[in-house]
Scaffold this motif. Sequence first.
Motif, PDB file in Angstrom:
ATOM      1  N   PRO A 117      -0.467  38.468  54.544  1.00  0.00           N
ATOM      2  CA  PRO A 117      -1.474  39.412  54.067  1.00  0.00           C
ATOM      3  C   PRO A 117      -2.901  39.000  54.420  1.00  0.00           C
ATOM      4  CG  PRO A 117      -0.559  38.169  52.240  1.00  0.00           C
ATOM      5  CD  PRO A 117       0.239  37.816  53.455  1.00  0.00           C
ATOM      6  N   MET A 118      -3.133  37.717  54.650  1.00  0.00           N
ATOM      7  CA  MET A 118      -4.477  37.257  54.969  1.00  0.00           C
ATOM      8  C   MET A 118      -4.758  37.287  56.471  1.00  0.00           C
ATOM      9  SD  MET A 118      -4.766  34.132  52.268  1.00  0.00           S
ATOM     10  CE  MET A 118      -6.413  33.723  52.704  1.00  0.00           C
ATOM     11  N   GLY A 119      -3.736  37.453  57.303  1.00  0.00           N
ATOM     12  CA  GLY A 119      -3.922  37.553  58.746  1.00  0.00           C
ATOM     13  C   GLY A 119      -4.437  36.269  59.383  1.00  0.00           C
ATOM     14  N   ARG A 120      -3.993  35.124  58.900  1.00  0.00           N
ATOM     15  CA  ARG A 120      -4.515  33.849  59.408  1.00  0.00           C
ATOM     16  C   ARG A 120      -4.098  33.553  60.831  1.00  0.00           C
ATOM     17  NH1 ARG A 120      -2.779  30.589  54.169  1.00  0.00           N
ATOM     18  NH2 ARG A 120      -1.214  32.208  54.250  1.00  0.00           N
ATOM     19  N   ALA A 121      -2.957  34.084  61.275  1.00  0.00           N
ATOM     20  CA  ALA A 121      -2.517  33.817  62.656  1.00  0.00           C
ATOM     21  C   ALA A 121      -3.478  34.420  63.659  1.00  0.00           C
ATOM     22  CB  ALA A 121      -1.109  34.366  62.872  1.00  0.00           C
ATOM     23  N   GLY A 122      -3.947  35.612  63.401  1.00  0.00           N
ATOM     24  CA  GLY A 122      -4.905  36.247  64.300  1.00  0.00           C
ATOM     25  C   GLY A 122      -6.222  35.485  64.357  1.00  0.00           C
ATOM     26  N   ILE A 123      -6.661  34.989  63.216  1.00  0.00           N
ATOM     27  CA  ILE A 123      -7.909  34.213  63.152  1.00  0.00           C
ATOM     28  C   ILE A 123      -7.742  32.908  63.925  1.00  0.00           C
ATOM     29  CG2 ILE A 123      -9.461  32.975  61.605  1.00  0.00           C
ATOM     30  CD1 ILE A 123      -8.754  35.151  59.493  1.00  0.00           C
TER      31      ILE A 123
ATOM     32  N   ARG B 290       3.197  31.476  70.432  1.00  0.00           N
ATOM     33  CA  ARG B 290       1.987  31.738  69.668  1.00  0.00           C
ATOM     34  C   ARG B 290       2.166  31.393  68.195  1.00  0.00           C
ATOM     35  NH1 ARG B 290      -0.199  37.540  71.233  1.00  0.00           N
ATOM     36  NH2 ARG B 290       1.892  38.175  70.679  1.00  0.00           N
ATOM     37  N   VAL B 291       2.775  30.255  67.902  1.00  0.00           N
ATOM     38  CA  VAL B 291       2.922  29.764  66.532  1.00  0.00           C
ATOM     39  C   VAL B 291       1.956  28.610  66.348  1.00  0.00           C
ATOM     40  CG1 VAL B 291       4.471  28.619  64.905  1.00  0.00           C
ATOM     41  CG2 VAL B 291       5.310  30.495  66.299  1.00  0.00           C
ATOM     42  N   PHE B 292       1.207  28.649  65.250  1.00  0.00           N
ATOM     43  CA  PHE B 292       0.208  27.631  64.960  1.00  0.00           C
ATOM     44  C   PHE B 292       0.628  26.843  63.737  1.00  0.00           C
ATOM     45  CE2 PHE B 292      -1.878  31.330  66.806  1.00  0.00           C
ATOM     46  CZ  PHE B 292      -2.398  30.756  67.949  1.00  0.00           C
ATOM     47  N   VAL B 293       0.437  25.532  63.796  1.00  0.00           N
ATOM     48  CA  VAL B 293       0.749  24.652  62.676  1.00  0.00           C
ATOM     49  C   VAL B 293      -0.567  24.208  62.059  1.00  0.00           C
ATOM     50  CG1 VAL B 293       1.886  22.540  61.958  1.00  0.00           C
ATOM     51  CG2 VAL B 293       2.812  23.845  63.866  1.00  0.00           C
ATOM     52  N   GLU B 294      -0.726  24.494  60.802  1.00  0.00           N
ATOM     53  CA  GLU B 294      -1.900  24.065  60.049  1.00  0.00           C
ATOM     54  C   GLU B 294      -1.424  23.257  58.859  1.00  0.00           C
ATOM     55  OE1 GLU B 294      -5.249  24.540  60.718  1.00  0.00           O
ATOM     56  OE2 GLU B 294      -4.526  25.227  62.649  1.00  0.00           O
ATOM     57  N   SER B 295      -2.364  22.707  58.108  1.00  0.00           N
ATOM     58  CA  SER B 295      -1.999  21.856  56.973  1.00  0.00           C
ATOM     59  C   SER B 295      -1.267  22.630  55.879  1.00  0.00           C
ATOM     60  CB  SER B 295      -3.247  21.198  56.391  1.00  0.00           C
ATOM     61  OG  SER B 295      -4.146  22.199  55.942  1.00  0.00           O
ATOM     62  N   ASP B 296      -1.495  23.932  55.785  1.00  0.00           N
ATOM     63  CA  ASP B 296      -0.851  24.708  54.732  1.00  0.00           C
ATOM     64  C   ASP B 296       0.310  25.566  55.232  1.00  0.00           C
ATOM     65  OD1 ASP B 296      -2.704  26.157  56.131  1.00  0.00           O
ATOM     66  OD2 ASP B 296      -3.308  27.394  54.435  1.00  0.00           O
ATOM     67  N   GLY B 297       0.832  25.306  56.431  1.00  0.00           N
ATOM     68  CA  GLY B 297       2.031  26.001  56.887  1.00  0.00           C
ATOM     69  C   GLY B 297       2.009  26.394  58.347  1.00  0.00           C
TER      70      GLY B 297
ATOM     71  N   GLY C 283       4.103  42.601  66.609  1.00  0.00           N
ATOM     72  CA  GLY C 283       2.759  42.070  66.771  1.00  0.00           C
ATOM     73  C   GLY C 283       2.021  41.784  65.479  1.00  0.00           C
ATOM     74  N   ALA C 284       2.716  41.814  64.356  1.00  0.00           N
ATOM     75  CA  ALA C 284       2.075  41.553  63.067  1.00  0.00           C
ATOM     76  C   ALA C 284       1.800  40.061  62.889  1.00  0.00           C
ATOM     77  CB  ALA C 284       2.979  42.038  61.939  1.00  0.00           C
ATOM     78  N   ASN C 285       0.787  39.736  62.082  1.00  0.00           N
ATOM     79  CA  ASN C 285       0.525  38.344  61.712  1.00  0.00           C
ATOM     80  C   ASN C 285       1.569  37.943  60.679  1.00  0.00           C
ATOM     81  OD1 ASN C 285      -1.818  38.061  63.269  1.00  0.00           O
ATOM     82  ND2 ASN C 285      -3.005  39.105  61.709  1.00  0.00           N
ATOM     83  N   ILE C 286       2.234  36.806  60.920  1.00  0.00           N
ATOM     84  CA  ILE C 286       3.314  36.378  60.025  1.00  0.00           C
ATOM     85  C   ILE C 286       3.131  34.924  59.632  1.00  0.00           C
ATOM     86  CG2 ILE C 286       5.012  38.056  60.818  1.00  0.00           C
ATOM     87  CD1 ILE C 286       6.161  36.001  62.683  1.00  0.00           C
ATOM     88  N   VAL C 287       3.772  34.546  58.540  1.00  0.00           N
ATOM     89  CA  VAL C 287       3.735  33.180  58.031  1.00  0.00           C
ATOM     90  C   VAL C 287       5.173  32.766  57.712  1.00  0.00           C
ATOM     91  CG1 VAL C 287       3.329  33.918  55.651  1.00  0.00           C
ATOM     92  CG2 VAL C 287       2.631  31.645  56.359  1.00  0.00           C
ATOM     93  N   ARG C 288       5.462  31.488  57.903  1.00  0.00           N
ATOM     94  CA  ARG C 288       6.821  31.001  57.641  1.00  0.00           C
ATOM     95  C   ARG C 288       6.940  30.567  56.187  1.00  0.00           C
ATOM     96  NH1 ARG C 288       9.880  26.025  60.565  1.00  0.00           N
ATOM     97  NH2 ARG C 288       9.370  24.894  58.687  1.00  0.00           N
ATOM     98  N   ARG C 289       7.863  31.193  55.472  1.00  0.00           N
ATOM     99  CA  ARG C 289       8.125  30.818  54.089  1.00  0.00           C
ATOM    100  C   ARG C 289       9.115  29.671  54.012  1.00  0.00           C
ATOM    101  NH1 ARG C 289       9.316  36.054  50.542  1.00  0.00           N
ATOM    102  NH2 ARG C 289      11.084  36.011  51.939  1.00  0.00           N
ATOM    103  N   ASP C 290      10.159  29.765  54.821  1.00  0.00           N
ATOM    104  CA  ASP C 290      11.211  28.767  54.836  1.00  0.00           C
ATOM    105  C   ASP C 290      11.793  28.759  56.243  1.00  0.00           C
ATOM    106  OD1 ASP C 290      12.817  26.826  53.765  1.00  0.00           O
ATOM    107  OD2 ASP C 290      14.188  28.181  52.736  1.00  0.00           O
ATOM    108  N   ARG C 291      12.693  27.860  56.518  1.00  0.00           N
ATOM    109  CA  ARG C 291      13.282  27.800  57.850  1.00  0.00           C
ATOM    110  C   ARG C 291      13.914  29.144  58.205  1.00  0.00           C
ATOM    111  NH1 ARG C 291      15.514  23.378  61.069  1.00  0.00           N
ATOM    112  NH2 ARG C 291      17.046  24.308  62.463  1.00  0.00           N
ATOM    113  N   ASN C 292      13.525  29.709  59.353  1.00  0.00           N
ATOM    114  CA  ASN C 292      13.984  31.017  59.835  1.00  0.00           C
ATOM    115  C   ASN C 292      13.683  32.159  58.869  1.00  0.00           C
ATOM    116  OD1 ASN C 292      14.980  29.925  62.199  1.00  0.00           O
ATOM    117  ND2 ASN C 292      16.975  29.504  61.289  1.00  0.00           N
ATOM    118  N   ASP C 293      12.660  32.025  58.059  1.00  0.00           N
ATOM    119  CA  ASP C 293      12.266  33.079  57.124  1.00  0.00           C
ATOM    120  C   ASP C 293      10.774  33.365  57.317  1.00  0.00           C
ATOM    121  OD1 ASP C 293      12.206  34.918  55.123  1.00  0.00           O
ATOM    122  OD2 ASP C 293      12.210  33.465  53.499  1.00  0.00           O
TER     123      ASP C 293
END
Length: 77
Positions: free
Chosen positions: A64-70, A33-40, A49-59
Amino acid sequence: MAIQWNDRWRWERRVVKTKLRCLLGKHEPDRMRVFVESDGFFGICRACGANIVRRDRNDWVSDPMGRAGILAESRKG
């Protein structure tokens, strides 16, 4: 096949370790359930089960915006 005590102990230790990492703000994504968009990269944590964003490799950190759920809701279609 019965689960041996040692295997169960390893499994429980891994669960506690991942939950503790979530409390400290370090998450692990559910790779399906990982999504690739233009901004990350955006995903959902496999332990909490939290919405997460990748900052760096394995990080992976909380999003805070919950974009994964959207993104997940929009792609169910």
